[in-house]
Design a protein around this motif. Sequence first.
Motif, short mmCIF file in Angstrom:
data_model
loop_
_atom_site.label_atom_id
_atom_site.label_comp_id
_atom_site.label_asym_id
_atom_site.label_seq_id
_atom_site.Cartn_x
_atom_site.Cartn_y
_atom_site.Cartn_z
N ALA C 8 0.83 -1.19 0.00
CA ALA C 8 0.00 0.00 0.00
C ALA C 8 0.88 1.26 0.00
O ALA C 8 1.87 1.31 0.70
N PRO C 9 0.52 2.23 -0.78
CA PRO C 9 1.38 3.40 -0.92
C PRO C 9 1.62 4.08 0.41
O PRO C 9 0.73 4.23 1.24
N ARG C 11 2.20 6.97 0.68
CA ARG C 11 1.79 8.35 0.49
C ARG C 11 0.72 8.74 1.51
O ARG C 11 0.60 9.89 1.89
N LEU C 15 -4.16 7.69 6.51
CA LEU C 15 -5.48 7.11 6.28
C LEU C 15 -5.70 5.87 7.14
O LEU C 15 -6.67 5.82 7.91
N PRO C 16 -4.81 4.86 7.05
CA PRO C 16 -5.01 3.70 7.93
C PRO C 16 -4.94 4.08 9.40
O PRO C 16 -5.67 3.52 10.22
N ILE C 19 -8.21 5.49 10.38
CA ILE C 19 -9.18 4.41 10.52
C ILE C 19 -8.98 3.71 11.86
O ILE C 19 -9.94 3.37 12.56
N GLY C 20 -7.71 3.51 12.22
CA GLY C 20 -7.42 2.88 13.50
C GLY C 20 -8.01 3.66 14.66
O GLY C 20 -8.65 3.09 15.55
#
Lengths: 261, 254, 257
Positions: C8-9, C11, C15-16, C19-20
């Motif tokens: 996964a980038p 960049r 984002l993850p 989400i966490g």
Amino acid sequence: MPEAPTLVADAIRFDAVGKTFPTRPVPLRAVESVSFTVRRGEFVAILGPSGCGKSTLLMMAAGLEVPSEGRLERGGVELVGPHRQTGVMFQDATLLPWLSVLDNVLFPATIRRIPRAKVLDQAMRLIGTVGLKGFEGARPHELSGGMRQRAAICRALVLDPDLILMDEPFSALDAITRDEMGDVLLDLWQHTQKSAIFVTHSIREAVLLADRVLVMSRRPATVAEELVVPFPRPRAPALADSAEFGAVVAHLRGVIARNMA
Amino acid sequence: MKAALTSALAVLAMLLGWEALVRGKAVSPDLLAPPSAVLEALLRHPDILLDQGLSTARETALGFLLACLFGAALGAALSSAALLRRVAMPWVLALQIVPKMALAPLFVVWLGVGAPCRLAFAVFIAFFPVLIGTTAGLAGTDSGALRLCRVLGAGWWQTVLRVRLPYAVPQLLAGMKTAATMALLGVVIGEFVTAQQGLGYVVMFAASLGETALVLAAITLLCGIGVALYGGVLLLELAFARWYGAPMPAGEFG
Amino acid sequence: MSGATLAAPARLPWLPLAIGVLVLLAWDSAVRFAHVPQVLLPSPGSVASSLWQAAPVLARHALATGGAACGAFLVAVAAGMVLAAVMMLSPLLNRLLYPNLLLFQLLPKVALGPLFVVWLGIGLPSLFAFAVFVSVFPVAVGTLAGLRAADPNQLRMCRAAGGNAWQAFWHVRLPTSMPYVFAGAKVAATMAFTGATVGEFISANAGLGYMVMQAQARSDTPLIFAALAVLCLLGAALYGAVGLAETAARRRWGTRR
């Protein structure tokens, strides 16, 4: 078919076509204001150094890339996507490893949902013409690189397109096989009235096969010079050994050298 | 063939040496029961072993199937949605580094000590290799073949069915092979922590009594289950390879 | 190519992470407002407080498990590499051992845990031996694959330059095998912690696995979460250390792979 091709319409027409890729940090200008026309039945070679943007040009002709500027016409109608009557060949044969040679050749028919029986004769005839008779059931991994590229030629021609686009189709082959493939293509072309764009960096191939050669400049690619090949058809492979042929090749080499300087 | 023979001979020699060592009183039979004693244990408690073995086999097979189903479905979903992939993939990879098998007690907390707990844990353990195999396979499609599909105006469904899927299956099968081993492992660890039934329970129980022969008999059966499941996937792979008819890219997904 | 997609980038690392955080918030509010019982799912807050209160005990047990796992990991890497090297250099041993090594991969090795207790008693020795046992195989198989992956042209070049088998091994095979060794070592890092913890599940008198089982018996779910969180962190740390070592090795031995 929505576009009714008239007899006078050109096979494909580039009108001040440019292409810029939105790369970061600096956008990549790949093609700059290219204008040229391929008439019906004409074989045009595009000659230029590696990475000059020739392939981008061809991808636009195939409808896989959209021009950033300018207009692209196919049979008198603006081209907006892949065209049913266009056959394409890439640098690699890109045969599907789990299909036999015959099934690979018939793959376009499968995708277009054309009954197999309708194109089987044409497929077998092509396979015979390129010298793959007896290998219809073979899998790609059992073939040599040249044989794979022969199958790819058949696949590009199987639906009887009126325009063939070839992107350095022989550049992954060794020199001897490469000459052989040029002869196969030349032979195939004596019998058809198809238009073609043939991207290559081999001067010899371009002169032997094409009616007209466009020499591209370095990136951003633009047409630097145009040359009508002065040899009548049908041509024989032996033509490449003649002094006149050598003179044309030498001339083109000079043109390219000037453009690279 | 010759290699198989040599290694089979090596195993046989090892077993004989083992037997001789114990008979010759070099090793106590309480520590390492000789092969003959293991065979005897197998024959002495057939009903217990068969019962517990069936329980383990059933849960393993079901866990494996569910793991394949979920793993392939989620893998396909992750592959088709770039945003989802960006959000979820780092977490999937992070879970790969964590000693997942240590999380078994959580499943006991959530699902009690019955079959649902072991099953859920087995699925949890076995599902990752399938997921990763599926995403790797779908991502590994030859870019030239995809370009060809676009040139031919192939639809999304056609591209998936005729090109992406055949390219993905070898990796998916590799993931499934790992999953077969993992599912059994998950069930056995589940049996360790739930201590209710199954061969894992037999192993633990017999070990606590010092019944080494029974421990080894249960482990032999466990191996049988593992080999059978793995062999099943291998057969599937063989059938696919026959259709595929070309050398397949191999892969391992732990 | 597939690796880039899988990783996964980088960049968008936020984002993850976002989400966490979102999952954490959802978890907290689910426990708070949907009245999920603490025994099933303790709120992040109660896990944190359990972590804080039990910190000294947790640290002691973490040291036991971490020490056993790290030690077992080091022994497994050394033993796995030696085993692979011996098999590489001795065709006979290779013929005898390799098919069995592969068969061993199929065996549910973790199921052998109780045997180690029978052999070595409850405590560190059996735990340690078991952790080494489950983590040595990935290293051995990985190293062997790596040693065999040497470029035949480089080997030929080495021979043409008058090198003997030992020099070919040292200068060609070993450097080529490094990526494979590290891939095996990464699996081994996770397996060492798995082995240590499962060993503690089976029978132990110390360690995080032991603590988890104790907490489970008392239905102290927040403590289970806390102990498992520490365990996951330790496992990830060892994995990360192997990753760092790999980067260092790659810098040392050039840019291969």
